[in-house]
Each structure stands twice: as structure tokens, then as C-alpha cells.
Design a protein around this motif. Structure first.
Motif, PDB file in Angstrom:
ATOM      1  N   PRO A 181       1.067  -4.310   9.072  1.00 18.45           N
ATOM      2  CA  PRO A 181       0.944  -4.820   7.717  1.00 18.45           C
ATOM      3  C   PRO A 181       1.013  -3.715   6.490  1.00 18.45           C
ATOM      4  O   PRO A 181       0.444  -2.666   6.877  1.00 18.45           O
ATOM      5  CB  PRO A 181      -0.397  -5.619   7.500  1.00 18.45           C
ATOM      6  CG  PRO A 181      -1.251  -5.030   8.742  1.00 18.45           C
ATOM      7  CD  PRO A 181      -0.332  -4.160   9.521  1.00 18.45           C
ATOM      8  N   ILE A 182       1.427  -4.125   5.383  1.00 17.07           N
ATOM      9  CA  ILE A 182       1.432  -3.152   4.276  1.00 17.07           C
ATOM     10  C   ILE A 182       0.977  -3.979   2.916  1.00 17.07           C
ATOM     11  O   ILE A 182       0.850  -5.167   2.946  1.00 17.07           O
ATOM     12  CB  ILE A 182       2.604  -2.684   3.962  1.00 17.07           C
ATOM     13  CG1 ILE A 182       3.675  -3.605   3.314  1.00 17.07           C
ATOM     14  CG2 ILE A 182       3.335  -1.930   5.067  1.00 17.07           C
ATOM     15  CD1 ILE A 182       5.031  -2.892   2.476  1.00 17.07           C
ATOM     16  N   THR A 183       0.484  -3.248   1.902  1.00 12.10           N
ATOM     17  CA  THR A 183      -0.057  -3.697   0.898  1.00 12.10           C
ATOM     18  C   THR A 183       0.744  -3.142  -0.470  1.00 12.10           C
ATOM     19  O   THR A 183       0.800  -2.152  -0.676  1.00 12.10           O
ATOM     20  CB  THR A 183      -1.629  -3.346   0.544  1.00 12.10           C
ATOM     21  OG1 THR A 183      -2.510  -3.785   1.752  1.00 12.10           O
ATOM     22  CG2 THR A 183      -2.032  -3.944  -0.763  1.00 12.10           C
ATOM     23  N   ALA A 184       1.013  -4.081  -1.075  1.00 11.61           N
ATOM     24  CA  ALA A 184       1.909  -3.731  -2.558  1.00 11.61           C
ATOM     25  C   ALA A 184       1.702  -4.751  -3.397  1.00 11.61           C
ATOM     26  O   ALA A 184       1.486  -6.120  -3.061  1.00 11.61           O
ATOM     27  CB  ALA A 184       3.283  -3.520  -2.144  1.00 11.61           C
ATOM     28  N   ASN A 185       1.601  -4.700  -4.761  1.00 15.22           N
ATOM     29  CA  ASN A 185       1.396  -5.676  -6.033  1.00 15.22           C
ATOM     30  C   ASN A 185       0.366  -6.538  -5.516  1.00 15.22           C
ATOM     31  O   ASN A 185       0.406  -7.604  -6.207  1.00 15.22           O
ATOM     32  CB  ASN A 185       2.723  -6.465  -5.868  1.00 15.22           C
ATOM     33  CG  ASN A 185       4.316  -5.473  -5.788  1.00 15.22           C
ATOM     34  OD1 ASN A 185       4.199  -4.492  -6.443  1.00 15.22           O
ATOM     35  ND2 ASN A 185       5.302  -6.139  -5.177  1.00 15.22           N
ATOM     36  N   GLY A 186      -0.661  -6.014  -5.090  1.00  5.52           N
ATOM     37  CA  GLY A 186      -1.880  -6.938  -4.731  1.00  5.52           C
ATOM     38  C   GLY A 186      -1.677  -7.806  -3.699  1.00  5.52           C
ATOM     39  O   GLY A 186      -2.601  -8.687  -3.512  1.00  5.52           O
TER      40      GLY A 186
END
Lengths: 271, 364
Positions: free
Chosen positions: B139-144
Motif C-alpha cells: 500500500p502507499i499513501t498520497a493525497n490523504g
């Protein structure tokens, strides 16, 4: 409607016992309960209101930003959703894990939401059972009743045991038999709590008074448990149906089984 | 998050690692339930590693802050939340996607239980398939939001880190028995780039999930993409491609005659570092695909870059360091256990999960 209780002191066994020779059938009890509710529809009102409340809480849980899950019972192919105290089956659940480290406003909201349901369920159960017993509802009894209710709800959650899944058939049967025995003995516990007994006297009375009626009470536990679960699986309105229709029957059955009136109406003489 | 940033470059311009040789700075012997083989991540002073659970260690000393036993397998990703005081860690397992408390939750007095460790369960995977349980996804996190493939499915989801609710979901070959889980997504400039077997390369809008473009690549096997200023780097079994971010059109393709099945490239300062899983590690120009250098390297790897070194773990058992400019090998480190995860670089240290240990390696 509620009967007047002239005894102001706390009693261990406030309700007159059935004659020792009287035996009740499950169907007989249920017929009596339905007759009582038809004759006195007010008995259904508290859980009717609580059913609406639980449905509303379901909706709020799914629309606020705090994690919620579908009730575990609804994913089972068959489930007995029986609890010692009359209750409701919500279609959603919020685990304790989701509440840890919440910011204060969200924490207060979530805890409030989780408290309002047991408080309402407890109050409705206390009131309905008292009315079914035709005694005056007492606040002290409500306090004890709520303590038991909140313990039943919270202890399994904190310990991470929310239900018992019977994966092994033989082990499951054995466990079911043990649980059924325990639940039969505890079945009348709420009625004695509401009637003013302390915790231990209520347990003793429940154990004593359930002897000889094991099959009847066991049948009631099956019927009520299946009905709580079956109605809760109805989409959207399941929580309301389960609570509004089954919990009053459960509560009045407690009254019926512990009142002398039952012997005249729903009992079959034993051999 | 794994691969350092949402585009998946594997390049941390702020970090540096050991240059010429390594020595063990600290070792953390993990609990019996832990089996680590995925890249650790760091947040603040904490190192997080997934592997049959989650371990949180003090970055400086390696002492354990907390451990959460569970099905969690992948590298976690730290995600911002608006309703909690601590961050959420997105992590996946063969069974689905989970949101964990980055603070670890609260211990229950008189028991060995913790409450508040797992905040939510997101989309679940179907049961084990013909080839056994599904592999976890990264998984990754971007833009909240948390972006990840749903293990064991053909779906990509964007999740709300507060509660795991699906913001959008896209599925390839929805009504087709063809099955290929999306690789690690790469997010850049409001778009999510994903690849999957067979031949799939797609760009979605990060906010809405609307498809911007979709291309069928010439080869069945497509590896995780890296999004850059120049375009989207898409490795395949034999070659490396650069495609335009705007429409997926092919900018260039470089055939390395590889047999890549389980590697991913790193991109730093205009250079792509990629293994061919045959005999070489390649440094290619991002602009043209031309070779800058090659170094002998036989196995699969997901390299990371810091300052002037490329760090690559060969086939999960040997850590090697190469000069970014020349490809000269500077050191090789063999741990006593396998598998060895890809490294995470920070403050002159390399952090790796190594089966029953977490390792911190410093300059010797």
C-alpha cells in the motif's frame, strides 16, 4: 399495567412460586406472552422505541467517520443471538479498538453512541419486565440491571471474544449443551433482578426456579435466539424488527414464567 | 512507505547510507510470531516492519516500542487521519487490507492483550485460490488516501485512512476469469499509475478513480511502475518502457533481454536502476533509455538509492552496494538468515527485515 408493590423493602424472593407440580411448554409460554401483549399493548412500547433508536444508531455508525463494521452475527449462516437480558441486534458494530486514541470530540461522540444503546435497552427491559410482573419498577433494580447489561456487553469486547463459533461439530455440540444448561439456569435472572433481588439472590432464585422447566426454557432460548438473529438479517430494517418484535416477547416471557398468573393460563399439568 | 515516496522512486534525496562497508549497528531479535521479508519503513523515531504482525522499534537503539500480532504481511504505509491523535498504518495481508494504530494502542491491565491496535478492516480478499493464499500487496499513501491493490483480486482501491471506507474501486477484467493482482501503484500529480498481468497499464484520477488512459503492453508480464517528471517507467519481463503520463503513449522502449518476474526499478536524478534477473543490474538514462553502466547481478531485486550509492538485495539473501555514477561494487553483506528484505535508508544507516530479526547496518 404495572401492579402496585406494597413491600418497600428489598426481597430475595418477591414473587410467589408456581405450584411444584406445574410444568410449562414453550409454545404455551409463547401463546401466553402474545395474549398478554395483545391484551396490554403498552408492554411492547419500550422496545418499539428502542428498536427505532438502534436503527438510528446503525445509520449514524455508517455515516460518521469512525470505523464501524457489519455485525458479526449477520455474516453467519445460522446464529443464535440469545442474551440473558432482553436486547436488540444491531446491524452494525463498533469495536473498542476503533475508539482508542480518538480525538476528544470524536471519542465523546462514539462513547455516547455506544452507551445510549445499552442504557435504552436496559431501561426498556427493566420497565417491560416490571410491567409483565405487575410490580412497581424500582430505580435500584434498574441500577443492578444496567450493571449486568453493561458487563455482558463490555467484558467480551475488552477480552476480544465477541461470539462463539462452533467449527468442530462434536465439540460444538458439547459446548452448546453446556452453554444451554447455563443459559437455562440464568434465564429467569433478569426477572428476579427487576423484582428487587440482589445479584446473588437473583442468581440463586433463577437457578432454583428454572429446575424442572429446562426443556421449556431451552426451547424459548432457541426460539428467541433464532428470532433475534433471523429478523436482524432483514436488510435496512432488521435491527428495528429484531428489537421491536422479539425483545418484548423475551421480556414478557420472563414475567410470565415467574408470575403465578402463568400457571392458570399457559401451563400444562405434569404427569 | 515502501519505495520511499508515492511515485515509487526508491530514492530518498535527504538520506545517506554506508559507503564502503557495513557493520551491524543493532539487531532486534523479533518475537517468535514475526517473519519479516518486506521493506521496513520509518516515521519519526520509529521503524515499522510487517511480517505475520507489525513491529515498531526505536530507530536509534532497536528496542521494541510495541508489537501487534496479526495476519499483516506487507510493508506498512503511514497515513494521515483527522479523527485520531495518532497516524494510521495501512498494511495488507493475504486476507485483505487493515488499518493499524501507529501508536500501538493501549495495553489491557493484567492481560497480555492490547486494545486499539487494529482500527479497521478494509476490503477483504476472497479465500485462498488454486495456488494457495493470495500474496499481500504494497500500500502507499498520497493525497490523504491509501492506495493499494486488494490481494487476491483484480481491484485497486482508494481508502479513507480514518475508517478504511472505500473512496473508489477499479477492477480490470471484472467479468473475466483472467486474474492478475495490480502491482504497487505509483501516484504522481493527482494520478494513480498501475500495472498488472496480463499487459495492463492504466492511469486513474487519484481523487475520483476515473480512468484517464489504459494501454495494453506488448508483454504479458508487467512489473511495478515508477512515475517521474519525464513519464511513467514501466518494466516488463524483457524490457523497460517510458510512457507519457498524460496518455500512456510510448516514449521509448529498451530491450534488456531480461527475464524479470519479481523486481522493480529505482529512479534517481535522471537514471533508472533495474535488474534483468539474468546477469546484470542496469543504469539507464531516464530521458533516452540508453545504458549508462551495467554491473554483474544475477537475481531479482528492488533497489534503493541514497546519495551516491545504489543498494540492492540480490534474491533476498545478499545486500550489495554500487556506485551511482559508475556501477562499481563497494561492498556485499551476507546475513546469517534468509530472507533479507529490501533496505530502507536513513541517517547513514540501512534498516532491513531479516526473517526473525530487524537489522540496522552502519558504515564499518
Amino acid at each position: 399495567m404495572p401492579g402496585e408493590n406494597n413491600d418497600g423493602t428489598e426481597r430475595d424472593a418477591p414473587i410467589r412460586q408456581l405450584p411444584q407440580t406445574t410444568r410449562l411448554s414453550t409454545v404455551g409460554v409463547l401463546r401466553t406472552v402474545l395474549r398478554r401483549i395483545r391484551r396490554d399493548p403498552v408492554l411492547a412500547v419500550p422496545f418499539l422505541a428502542v428498536g427505532g433508536l438502534i436503527a438510528l444508531v446503525d445509520w449514524l455508525r455508517t455515516h460518521d467517520p469512525i470505523p464501524a463494521t457489519a455485525s458479526e452475527a449477520l455474516s453467519q449462516s445460522v446464529s443464535l443471538q440469545y442474551s440473558v437480558l432482553p436486547h436488540g441486534v444491531a446491524r452494525t458494530a463498533r469495536h473498542v479498538d476503533a475508539l482508542i486514541d480518538l480525538k476528544t470530540p470524536y471519542f465523546l461522540w462514539a462513547v455516547g453512541l455506544e452507551l445510549v444503546v445499552p442504557l435504552a435497552v436496559g431501561t426498556a427491559g427493566w420497565l417491560t419486565i416490571a410491567w409483565a410482573l405487575e410490580i412497581q419498577p424500582r430505580l435500584r433494580a434498574l441500577g443492578r440491571y444496567l450493571i449486568v447489561l453493561i458487563s455482558i456487553i463490555s467484558i467480551p469486547r475488552v477480552l476480544g471474544v465477541s461470539s462463539i463459533n462452533l467449527d468442530s461439530f462434536l465439540l460444538g455440540l458439547a459446548l452448546l449443551a453446556v452453554l444451554l444448561f447455563v443459559f437455562v439456569r440464568l434465564f429467569l435472572f433478569p426477572a428476579f433482578l427487576v423484582s428487587g433481588c440482589g445479584f446473588m439472590p437473583a442468581l440463586r432464585q433463577s437457578r432454583r426456579r428454572s429446575r424442572g422447566d429446562g426443556m421449556t426454557i431451552g426451547g424459548l432460548i432457541f426460539v428467541l435466539g433464532l428470532a433475534y438473529w433471523g429478523l436482524a438479517t432483514v436488510p435496512i430494517v432488521g435491527a428495528f424488527l429484531s428489537t421491536a418484535l422479539v425483545a418484548p416477547v423475551h421480556a414478557v416471557a420472563l414475567g410470565v414464567l415467574t408470575s403465578t398468573e402463568t400457571g392458570a393460563v399457559g401451563a400444562n399439568p405434569s404427569e | 512507505m515502501a519505495r520511499y515516496d508515492p511515485p515509487g522512486t526508491g530514492y530518498n534525496p535527504e538520506a545517506s547510507g554506508p559507503k564502503d562497508d557495513v557493520a551491524v549497528a543493532w539487531t532486534h531479535e523479533t518475537p517468535d510470531w514475526f517473519r519479516g521479508s518486506t521493506e521496513p519503513i520509518s516515521y519519526g523515531e520509529t521503524i515499522y516492519a510487517g511480517g505475520h504482525g507489525l513491529l515498531a522499534l526505536d530507530r536509534e537503539t532497536g528496542s521494541r516500542q510495541f508489537g501487534l500480532q496479526g495476519p499483516y504481511q506487507s510493508s506498512p504505509t503511514v497515513a494521515p487521519v483527522s479523527i485520531y491523535q495518532t497516524k494510521t498504518l495501512g498494511i495488507t495481508a493475504s486476507g485483505g487490507i487493515f488499518g493499524l494504530n501507529a501508536g500501538g494502542g493501549q495495553a489491557v491491565p493484567l492481560t497480555d492483550r492490547t486494545v486499539g491496535g487494529e482500527r479497521w478492516t478494509g476490503p477483504r480478499s476472497p479465500g485462498p485460490g488454486y495456488f494457495g493464499p493470495a500474496e499481500s500487496a504494497t500500500p502507499i499513501t498520497a493525497n490523504g488516501s491509501i492506495y493499494t491493490a486488494v490481494p487476491g483480486t483484480n481491484s485497486l482501491v482508494a481508502l479513507d485512512p480514518n475508517n478504511g471506507e472505500v473512496e473508489w474501486r477499479q477492477t480490470h477484467h471484472e467479468n473475466d476469469p483472467v486474474s492478475g493482482t495490480y502491482n504497487r501503484p505509483a501516484v504522481y500529480d493527482g494520478r494513480v499509475f498501475v500495472t498488472a498481468w496480463p499487459k495492463q497499464a492504466t492511469a486513474y484520477d487519484a481523487d475520483t478513480g476515473e480512468q484517464h488512459w489504459h494501454r495494453e503492453i506488448g508483454e504479458q508480464m508487467v512489473l511495478p511502475p515508477v512515475a517521474t517528471d519525464e513519464g511513467v517507467v514501466i518494466p516488463t519481463r524483457e524490457s523497460v518502457q517510458l510512457r507519457a503520463r498524460s496518455d500512456g503513449s510510448l516514449r521509448w522502449e529498451r530491450n534488456l533481454e531480461g527475464n524479470v518476474t519479481d523486481s522493480a526499478p529505482a529512479v534517481a536524478d535522471g537514471t533508472i536502476f533495474v535488474a534483468d534477473e539474468q546477469e546484470s543490474l542496469h543504469a539507464l538514462s531516464l530521458a533516452t533509455g540508453e545504458t549508462q553502466w551495467t554491473a554483474p547481478f544475477s537475481g531479482k531485486t528492488t533497489p534503493v538509492v541514497a546519495e551516491d550509492r545504489v543498494y540492492a538485495v540480490d534474491s533476498l539473501w545478499a545486500l550489495e552496494a554500487y556506485d551511482v555514477a559508475t556501477g562499481e561494487q563497494h561492498f556485499e553483506y551476507h546475513p546469517s538468515e534468509v530472507p533479507l528484505s529490501p533496505p530502507m535508508v536513513g541517517d547513514g544507516i540501512l534498516y532491513l527485515a531479516n526473517r526473525g530479526r530487524i537489522l540496522a547496518l552502519e558504515e564499518a
